[in-house]
Design a protein around this motif. Structure first.
Motif, PDB file in Angstrom:
ATOM      1  N   LEU A  29       0.835  -1.203   0.000  1.00 25.07           N
ATOM      2  CA  LEU A  29       0.000   0.000   0.000  1.00 25.07           C
ATOM      3  C   LEU A  29       0.867   1.250   0.000  1.00 25.07           C
ATOM      4  O   LEU A  29       0.605   2.205  -0.755  1.00 25.07           O
ATOM      5  N   GLY A  30       1.899   1.257   0.823  1.00 28.88           N
ATOM      6  CA  GLY A  30       2.805   2.392   0.848  1.00 28.88           C
ATOM      7  C   GLY A  30       3.523   2.581  -0.478  1.00 28.88           C
ATOM      8  O   GLY A  30       3.684   3.718  -0.955  1.00 28.88           O
ATOM      9  N   PHE A  31       3.933   1.486  -1.098  1.00 24.51           N
ATOM     10  CA  PHE A  31       4.609   1.561  -2.392  1.00 24.51           C
ATOM     11  C   PHE A  31       3.664   2.087  -3.470  1.00 24.51           C
ATOM     12  O   PHE A  31       4.044   2.915  -4.303  1.00 24.51           O
ATOM     13  N   ALA A  32       2.420   1.611  -3.450  1.00 23.20           N
ATOM     14  CA  ALA A  32       1.429   2.070  -4.432  1.00 23.20           C
ATOM     15  C   ALA A  32       1.145   3.558  -4.256  1.00 23.20           C
ATOM     16  O   ALA A  32       0.984   4.294  -5.241  1.00 23.20           O
ATOM     17  N   LEU A  33       1.090   4.013  -3.008  1.00 25.70           N
ATOM     18  CA  LEU A  33       0.862   5.434  -2.736  1.00 25.70           C
ATOM     19  C   LEU A  33       2.016   6.276  -3.282  1.00 25.70           C
ATOM     20  O   LEU A  33       1.795   7.303  -3.934  1.00 25.70           O
ATOM     21  N   TRP A  34       3.238   5.835  -3.038  1.00 29.61           N
ATOM     22  CA  TRP A  34       4.416   6.545  -3.566  1.00 29.61           C
ATOM     23  C   TRP A  34       4.415   6.523  -5.092  1.00 29.61           C
ATOM     24  O   TRP A  34       4.662   7.540  -5.738  1.00 29.61           O
ATOM     25  N   LEU A  35       4.119   5.351  -5.662  1.00 32.56           N
ATOM     26  CA  LEU A  35       4.149   5.188  -7.117  1.00 32.56           C
ATOM     27  C   LEU A  35       3.119   6.073  -7.805  1.00 32.56           C
ATOM     28  O   LEU A  35       3.338   6.547  -8.928  1.00 32.56           O
ATOM     29  N   SER A  36       1.983   6.314  -7.144  1.00 35.11           N
ATOM     30  CA  SER A  36       0.906   7.098  -7.752  1.00 35.11           C
ATOM     31  C   SER A  36       1.292   8.551  -7.987  1.00 35.11           C
ATOM     32  O   SER A  36       0.638   9.242  -8.765  1.00 35.11           O
ATOM     33  N   PHE A  37       2.347   9.009  -7.335  1.00 34.51           N
ATOM     34  CA  PHE A  37       2.815  10.383  -7.526  1.00 34.51           C
ATOM     35  C   PHE A  37       3.983  10.481  -8.509  1.00 34.51           C
ATOM     36  O   PHE A  37       4.629  11.512  -8.605  1.00 34.51           O
ATOM     37  N   THR A  38       4.219   9.389  -9.237  1.00 38.63           N
ATOM     38  CA  THR A  38       5.303   9.367 -10.219  1.00 38.63           C
ATOM     39  C   THR A  38       4.764   8.963 -11.588  1.00 38.63           C
ATOM     40  O   THR A  38       3.613   8.524 -11.715  1.00 38.63           O
ATOM     41  N   ASP A  39       5.624   9.073 -12.607  1.00 36.76           N
ATOM     42  CA  ASP A  39       5.277   8.594 -13.949  1.00 36.76           C
ATOM     43  C   ASP A  39       6.077   7.339 -14.292  1.00 36.76           C
ATOM     44  O   ASP A  39       6.245   7.003 -15.458  1.00 36.76           O
ATOM     45  N   TRP A  40       6.588   6.653 -13.266  1.00 33.91           N
ATOM     46  CA  TRP A  40       7.446   5.484 -13.482  1.00 33.91           C
ATOM     47  C   TRP A  40       6.665   4.347 -14.116  1.00 33.91           C
ATOM     48  O   TRP A  40       5.518   4.064 -13.748  1.00 33.91           O
ATOM     49  N   ASP A  41       7.306   3.667 -15.077  1.00 32.08           N
ATOM     50  CA  ASP A  41       6.678   2.513 -15.726  1.00 32.08           C
ATOM     51  C   ASP A  41       7.217   1.195 -15.195  1.00 32.08           C
ATOM     52  O   ASP A  41       6.987   0.143 -15.792  1.00 32.08           O
ATOM     53  N   MET A  42       7.928   1.232 -14.074  1.00 36.60           N
ATOM     54  CA  MET A  42       8.515   0.063 -13.407  1.00 36.60           C
ATOM     55  C   MET A  42       9.714  -0.516 -14.155  1.00 36.60           C
ATOM     56  O   MET A  42      10.263  -1.547 -13.739  1.00 36.60           O
ATOM     57  N   MET A  43      10.114   0.100 -15.253  1.00 32.16           N
ATOM     58  CA  MET A  43      11.259  -0.391 -16.021  1.00 32.16           C
ATOM     59  C   MET A  43      12.299   0.692 -16.274  1.00 32.16           C
ATOM     60  O   MET A  43      13.497   0.423 -16.296  1.00 32.16           O
ATOM     61  N   SER A  44      11.857   1.905 -16.504  1.00 29.32           N
ATOM     62  CA  SER A  44      12.767   3.004 -16.809  1.00 29.32           C
ATOM     63  C   SER A  44      13.658   3.320 -15.610  1.00 29.32           C
ATOM     64  O   SER A  44      13.205   3.288 -14.461  1.00 29.32           O
ATOM     65  N   PRO A  45      14.959   3.636 -15.844  1.00 33.28           N
ATOM     66  CA  PRO A  45      15.851   3.981 -14.727  1.00 33.28           C
ATOM     67  C   PRO A  45      15.557   5.352 -14.124  1.00 33.28           C
ATOM     68  O   PRO A  45      15.994   5.651 -13.020  1.00 33.28           O
ATOM     69  N   THR A  46      14.807   6.161 -14.845  1.00 31.66           N
ATOM     70  CA  THR A  46      14.482   7.499 -14.341  1.00 31.66           C
ATOM     71  C   THR A  46      13.068   7.537 -13.774  1.00 31.66           C
ATOM     72  O   THR A  46      12.147   6.939 -14.334  1.00 31.66           O
ATOM     73  N   ILE A  47      12.930   8.232 -12.664  1.00 41.48           N
ATOM     74  CA  ILE A  47      11.628   8.365 -11.999  1.00 41.48           C
ATOM     75  C   ILE A  47      11.334   9.845 -11.814  1.00 41.48           C
ATOM     76  O   ILE A  47      12.124  10.567 -11.205  1.00 41.48           O
ATOM     77  N   ASN A  48      10.227  10.284 -12.363  1.00 37.37           N
ATOM     78  CA  ASN A  48       9.829  11.687 -12.254  1.00 37.37           C
ATOM     79  C   ASN A  48       8.600  11.798 -11.366  1.00 37.37           C
ATOM     80  O   ASN A  48       7.613  11.076 -11.558  1.00 37.37           O
TER      81      ASN A  48
END
Length: 293
Positions: A29-48
């Motif tokens: 749940l914490g990871f999903a919350l953090w991920l929701s504020f990014t455009d990460w596709d789970m593969m790209s080395p860059t996280i915005n």
């Protein structure tokens, strides 16, 4: 005075559940919350970090809007249907003189069946060259696109899930029926009550604990529909069966927008809890009106 030894034993016995909760629920749940504020596709080395952009986009998405309304359509069709089927099974089995357990197990078996296999069988039966469509064409000259029509597709999926879940819910309702004091029916019969009166005035009110369990479970199921939709319609036609889980899957694994999909999943979770809470309040009020506290 609390015994420290017993206190430690209590923590030890509950530790498996606590560990399970932390690793299976809280950390994801914490990871999903953090991920929701990014455009990460789970593969790209860059996280915005994009702030609330994913949530704003989800609020404007036609797919999310469809998932919202389709889920409530499933709720309107599925919940009354599965309640009626499970109640019918429970009442009929309860009226049997013997072998009740055998019949309950038989009705419970569909719950154990694979949703993928069931969907493939239904898809084969309802396809253009399927047995049912050939019969309709040959005997009545009818050709119905069962899974291509928005209304019939939703009803068929609801029927499939109701068939699968009704045996499980019937077990819960049957347990409730077994706990009803039989003297209530005897007293009602002496007063001249009909079977219909006894069912609605005694059986249904006395089944409140079992009914609230079944209704909450059924409402929760509607927000988790995926397998049948994925196998039969893919969310179509025209998003007519596009559930929350289907929309999350498409965004996360087809469009590879994991951050956006996480935002949708969080919105879905909030709406699910709110809906279940509202249903629970209404059912509790009904229970209180019948003497349950």
């Amino acid at each position: 005075m609390i015994n420290k030894k017993n206190n430690k034993l209590g923590w030890l016995l509950t530790s498996p559940y606590l560990i399970f909760t932390v690793f299976i629920f809280l950390i994801p749940l914490g990871f999903a919350l953090w991920l929701s504020f990014t455009d990460w596709d789970m593969m790209s080395p860059t996280i915005n970090f994009v702030g609330f952009d994913n949530f704003i986009e989800a609020a404007q998405s036609t797919g999310v809007h469809a998932a919202f309304f389709v889920t409530y359509k499933f709720l309107i069709v599925f919940v009354p249907l599965v309640l009626a089927l499970s109640m019918l099974i429970a009442v009929l089995v309860n009226a049997l003189p013997k072998f009740k357990g055998l019949y309950l197990v038989a009705f419970f078996l569909p719950y154990l069946s694979s949703g993928v296999v069931t969907s493939l069988i239904v898809n084969g039966l309802l396809s253009y060259n399927g047995t049912f469509n050939r019969f309709l064409r040959n005997q009545f000259g009818l050709q119905i696109d069962w899974l291509g029509n928005p209304n019939t597709a939703l009803v068929i999926i609801s029927l499939m899930i109701a068939w699968k879940m009704s045996g499980y819910y019937a077990l819960i309702l049957h347990s409730g029926l077994e706990n009803i004091n039989k003297t209530l029916y005897e007293a009602a019969a002496i007063d001249g009550a009909t079977r219909k009166n006894m069912f609605f005035q005694i059986t249904i009110p006395m089944l409140y604990p079992a009914l609230i369990t079944v209704m909450i479970l059924a409402v929760g199921i509607t927000f988790g529909i995926f397998t049948e939709v994925y196998q039969l319609t893919g969310g179509g036609p025209n998003n007519a069966t596009n559930t929350w889980q289907m929309e999350i899957y498409k965004e996360a694994f087809v469009s590879l927008q994991s951050g956006y999909a996480s935002a949708i999943s969080l919105i879905s979770s909030v709406i699910t809890f709110m809906t279940v809470g509202v249903f629970r309040k209404f059912i509790q009020k009904w229970g209180e009106s019948n003497g349950w506290t």
